[in-house]
Design a protein around this motif. Structure first.
Motif: not given
Length: 204
Positions: A184-189
């Motif tokens: 995703g966006n601004n996602c750590s995964e």
């Protein structure tokens, strides 16, 4: 190749319209390659291929997706044809003897840092060809069956060709896919294990 994209589920490389053709090899029609994308596990130690041979799965698998030429201007029609799509599948295995090799895969993975978030893309990627990516794979030796697309809605419209000989890629390049691009966006995964599980043979 016109563009590389992080879809949030995979890394996809789009071809320039009608720049390639696919025929022969007992295919019943001519096809136009649209894109290729990849499936992987979690680092090179976790299998991520969507096919298995005698129970063996590989760290990655590359799929080159093509549409039957007569449907090139109306893709929805291909979903009504049991052979509307042709997909070439290439296993990718670890080459333990190299780092940053082959050069074509080093160039491809160099773009991953520019598409870390879902929806990001880079246009007009250069210096990479399909011939380079598949290297010395023997394209006369393959498995062939009629099956489905491996993403929803899983239409049963694919002529599958899965090549027996794998592409050899160094471990550090394979590992970049599951440690660089995110879901995703601004996602750590990170995107990991993006493969469909093995399906019943259904008499094949």
């Amino acid at each position: 190749m016109s563009k590389i994209i992080n879809t949030g589920k995979t890394v996809k490389v789009m071809f320039k319209p009608k720049s390639l053709g696919l025929s022969g090899g007992s295919l019943s029609a001519d096809y136009l390659p649209l894109q290729f994308h990849l499936h992987w596990g979690n680092l090179s130690s976790v299998p991520g291929s969507e096919h298995a041979v005698d129970g063996q799965r590989y760290p990655m698998e590359m799929h080159i997706l093509s549409v039957k030429s007569i449907y090139s201007s109306n893709f929805s029609q291909a979903t009504k044809d049991s052979e509307g799509l042709a997909v070439l599948g290439f296993f990718i295995e670890v080459d333990d003897d190299t780092v940053d090799q082959p050069e074509s895969w080093r160039k491809l993975t160099s773009y991953l840092s520019k598409i870390t978030e879902k929806g990001q893309s880079v246009r007009n990627i250069s210096g990479i060809s399909l011939d380079d990516l598949i290297g010395g794979v023997d394209t006369t030796s393959y498995y062939r069956y009629l099956g489905s697309v491996t993403v929803p809605a899983c239409h049963e419209i694919v002529v599958w060709t899965v090549f027996k000989e794998p592409i050899k890629v160094s471990k550090n390049l394979i590992d970049q896919f599951s440690t660089t691009v995110r879901v995703g966006n601004n996602c750590s995964e990170f995107i990991t294990n993006n493969y469909r599980t093995l399906q019943p043979l259904n008499g094949r």
